[in-house]
Structures are given as C-alpha cells and as structure tokens.
Write an enzyme that holds these catalytic residues in place. Sequence first.
Site, PDB file in Angstrom:
ATOM      1  N   ALA A  29       0.867  -1.188   0.000  1.00  0.00           N
ATOM      2  CA  ALA A  29       0.000   0.000   0.000  1.00  0.00           C
ATOM      3  C   ALA A  29       0.904   1.239   0.000  1.00  0.00           C
ATOM      4  O   ALA A  29       0.761   2.135   0.840  1.00  0.00           O
ATOM      5  CB  ALA A  29      -0.962  -0.010   1.188  1.00  0.00           C
ATOM      6  N   HIS A  34       6.754   5.911   1.609  1.00  0.00           N
ATOM      7  CA  HIS A  34       7.598   4.821   1.097  1.00  0.00           C
ATOM      8  C   HIS A  34       8.428   5.312  -0.086  1.00  0.00           C
ATOM      9  O   HIS A  34       9.605   4.961  -0.223  1.00  0.00           O
ATOM     10  CB  HIS A  34       6.737   3.645   0.610  1.00  0.00           C
ATOM     11  N   GLN A  58       3.648  -9.717  13.193  1.00  0.00           N
ATOM     12  CA  GLN A  58       3.675  -8.460  13.939  1.00  0.00           C
ATOM     13  C   GLN A  58       2.286  -7.923  14.235  1.00  0.00           C
ATOM     14  O   GLN A  58       2.142  -6.852  14.820  1.00  0.00           O
ATOM     15  CB  GLN A  58       4.535  -7.426  13.213  1.00  0.00           C
ATOM     16  N   LYS A 145      11.158   7.610  10.214  1.00  0.00           N
ATOM     17  CA  LYS A 145      11.169   8.042  11.619  1.00  0.00           C
ATOM     18  C   LYS A 145       9.766   8.012  12.230  1.00  0.00           C
ATOM     19  O   LYS A 145       9.610   8.164  13.426  1.00  0.00           O
ATOM     20  CB  LYS A 145      11.710   9.462  11.713  1.00  0.00           C
ATOM     21  N   LYS A 146       8.740   7.868  11.374  1.00  0.00           N
ATOM     22  CA  LYS A 146       7.377   7.851  11.916  1.00  0.00           C
ATOM     23  C   LYS A 146       7.219   6.678  12.879  1.00  0.00           C
ATOM     24  O   LYS A 146       6.619   6.809  13.931  1.00  0.00           O
ATOM     25  CB  LYS A 146       6.359   7.767  10.793  1.00  0.00           C
ATOM     26  N   SER A 182       0.381   7.470   6.248  1.00  0.00           N
ATOM     27  CA  SER A 182       0.327   6.126   6.811  1.00  0.00           C
ATOM     28  C   SER A 182      -0.615   5.311   5.938  1.00  0.00           C
ATOM     29  O   SER A 182      -1.630   5.839   5.451  1.00  0.00           O
ATOM     30  CB  SER A 182      -0.238   6.184   8.237  1.00  0.00           C
ATOM     31  N   SER A 183      -0.283   4.037   5.759  1.00  0.00           N
ATOM     32  CA  SER A 183      -1.187   3.176   4.967  1.00  0.00           C
ATOM     33  C   SER A 183      -2.536   3.072   5.648  1.00  0.00           C
ATOM     34  O   SER A 183      -3.546   2.777   5.010  1.00  0.00           O
ATOM     35  CB  SER A 183      -0.579   1.777   4.814  1.00  0.00           C
ATOM     36  N   ARG A 184      -2.573   3.311   6.966  1.00  0.00           N
ATOM     37  CA  ARG A 184      -3.842   3.176   7.692  1.00  0.00           C
ATOM     38  C   ARG A 184      -4.731   4.417   7.563  1.00  0.00           C
ATOM     39  O   ARG A 184      -5.884   4.389   7.994  1.00  0.00           O
ATOM     40  CB  ARG A 184      -3.578   2.868   9.174  1.00  0.00           C
TER      41      ARG A 184
HETATM   42  O1  PAF Z   1       7.228  -0.561   8.931  1.00  0.00           O
HETATM   43  C1  PAF Z   1       6.738  -1.528   8.303  1.00  0.00           C
HETATM   44  O2  PAF Z   1       6.089  -1.376   7.264  1.00  0.00           O
HETATM   45  C2  PAF Z   1       6.940  -2.939   8.843  1.00  0.00           C
HETATM   46  O3  PAF Z   1       6.913  -2.959  10.229  1.00  0.00           O
HETATM   47  C3  PAF Z   1       8.224  -3.605   8.304  1.00  0.00           C
HETATM   48  C4  PAF Z   1       9.465  -2.877   8.760  1.00  0.00           C
HETATM   49  C5  PAF Z   1       8.176  -3.640   6.786  1.00  0.00           C
HETATM   50  C6  PAF Z   1       8.290  -5.036   8.823  1.00  0.00           C
HETATM   51  O4  PAF Z   1       7.193  -5.784   8.433  1.00  0.00           O
END
Ligand code: PAF
Length: 273
Positions: A29, A34, A58, A145-146, A182-184
């Site tokens: 996303a 990015h 995670q 850094k976010k 943010s993707s969210r």
């Molecule tokens: O920041 C993210 O998008 C994720 O935590 C990462 C570093 C790609 C690990 O899945």
Amino acid sequence: MEIIHTIEQLQNIRKNINATVGFVPTMGALHNGHISLIKKAREANEIVIVSVFVNPTQFLAGEDLEKYPKKTEADIKICQLCKVDYLFMPLATTMYTQDEVLIKAPLLRSYTLEGERRPGHFDGVLQVVLKLFGLVKPTHAYFGKKDAQQLSLIMQMNENLFLGITIVPCEIIRESDGLALSSRNVYLSDEQRTQALAISKSLNSAGKLIGRGILECDLIQESMQNIMADLEIEYIAFVDRAFNKIDKIILGNTIILIAVKIGSTRLIDNIWI
Ligand code: PAF
C-alpha cells in the site's frame, strides 16, 4: 524491474551482486512516505531492492491483518517508476515455517509505548526484518522516523547481532495539511481525517513551545492534550533517542511521541527535537 516471489530466486540474484544494495522493507500500500525511502535508496546505492510483505507475526489477534490495505498492482507500478531493481513479494508460507527460531525484542525498549499496547508486536517486526536482512543482505536499509520505536529497535538489533548494515533513518512525510502519511489513513472517514489533524498541530505547538524555551515535559504535554481534547489519546510520551523517559526536553536528543485512536483506527506520530 524484476519481481521475485521465491527465496531461491532472491538468493541466486543476490549471489551475483557485488555492489551497494539499498533495501526498503514495506508492507505494501505504498504512499509518498515509502516513495521517499525508495528515492533515498536509489540515490545512494547501485542496486535497490524493495520488499512488499504483510508480516502476520507483527499483528496481534484482533488487529487489522485481514483488512490491511493491499494494492499489489499499484505497488508494482510505483516501484517501476522509482526504478527499483528487484521487488520481493513473498507469500507468508514462503517466509515462515512451523516452530521457528524466535527473536525476542529487548524488554526495556520494546515493552513501553507501542510495545505495551501491542505486546509481542516488536518481536514479530524484528523477526521478519532479520529474515529479510538475511535474504537481501543489504549494505543500507531505509526506515521512516514515523515508526520511531521500530527504527530504534532495528538499530539496536543491527548493533547487538553485529549485522553491519547501515540503517538510514528517513524523515516523516506529511500531507500539505500536516497529517503524517500512513497506509492506515485510508480507514479514516473525512470527518475523522479532519479530527486527526490535531495530532500534527499538537506536535507543532510542542515544537513552538520548546522554541520559546519551555522545556518541562508536563507543561508541553498539557498544551498538547488541550489541542487533542476531542481525540482518544493513548499516550503522549517524551523520551530520549534510546527511548528512556525524560521529564525535561534535551535539545538534540528528544522524541515526542503520540498514539491516538480515532474510531477503530490507531494513528501514531512524533517529532524529533
Ligand atoms: O514498517 C513496516 O512497514 C513494517 O513494520 C516492516 C518494517 C516492513 C516489517 O514488516
């Protein structure tokens, strides 16, 4: 750009690269945040590898793993436009087997703030980042850094496990009205998005207070709380770069972090002083 799905493909390609490799791990996303990481990697390295992998380990039970935004076609296009050399898009079954060696995030730095709210989250982050590092063998890796606590823990892992990778922290990218990308953010309704602007406003006001010489965290926190009065604040935290709690701003060594909930969406943001 070559798209890679298997470990074998990636390992074969990596074996034949004798150059600087800039790596940007992502969960897809992709947005301008990015893109800024990928651009940094592109400027400084001969080869750029991006991974898109929504890492299940995670996410805690009940979190947004199932509905995490997926934009595979757009992600591929963006990586092509950013002149990425290799895009690694593995399946969860490619990355994980049953009963694995597990990574444990350091207790002090990982079980506060995000780690306190999301116990085990950073174990999963470090697990996947270490696996990806093992496959990609980057010379340089780029993180925003976010996700300040994530960045700090990855830097610590790099040191503690003698990985020898140059970790490059990258600035937070914001919309023109201040909202951190943010993707969210896609989960927010228009009204919620407007409410969310109080987050960056409160961080800016903290910066201004500090600029005027107010260094007591209590005073700064009070003013930030007032600005975010309509939000469900999970925490406002004042830490040094090693994530030790501080009572007084240390210029050049402070991060002010915020986590809030707006509806069912959790947003984090921070400012480095
Ligand atoms: O920041 C993210 O998008 C994720 O935590 C990462 C570093 C790609 C690990 O899945």
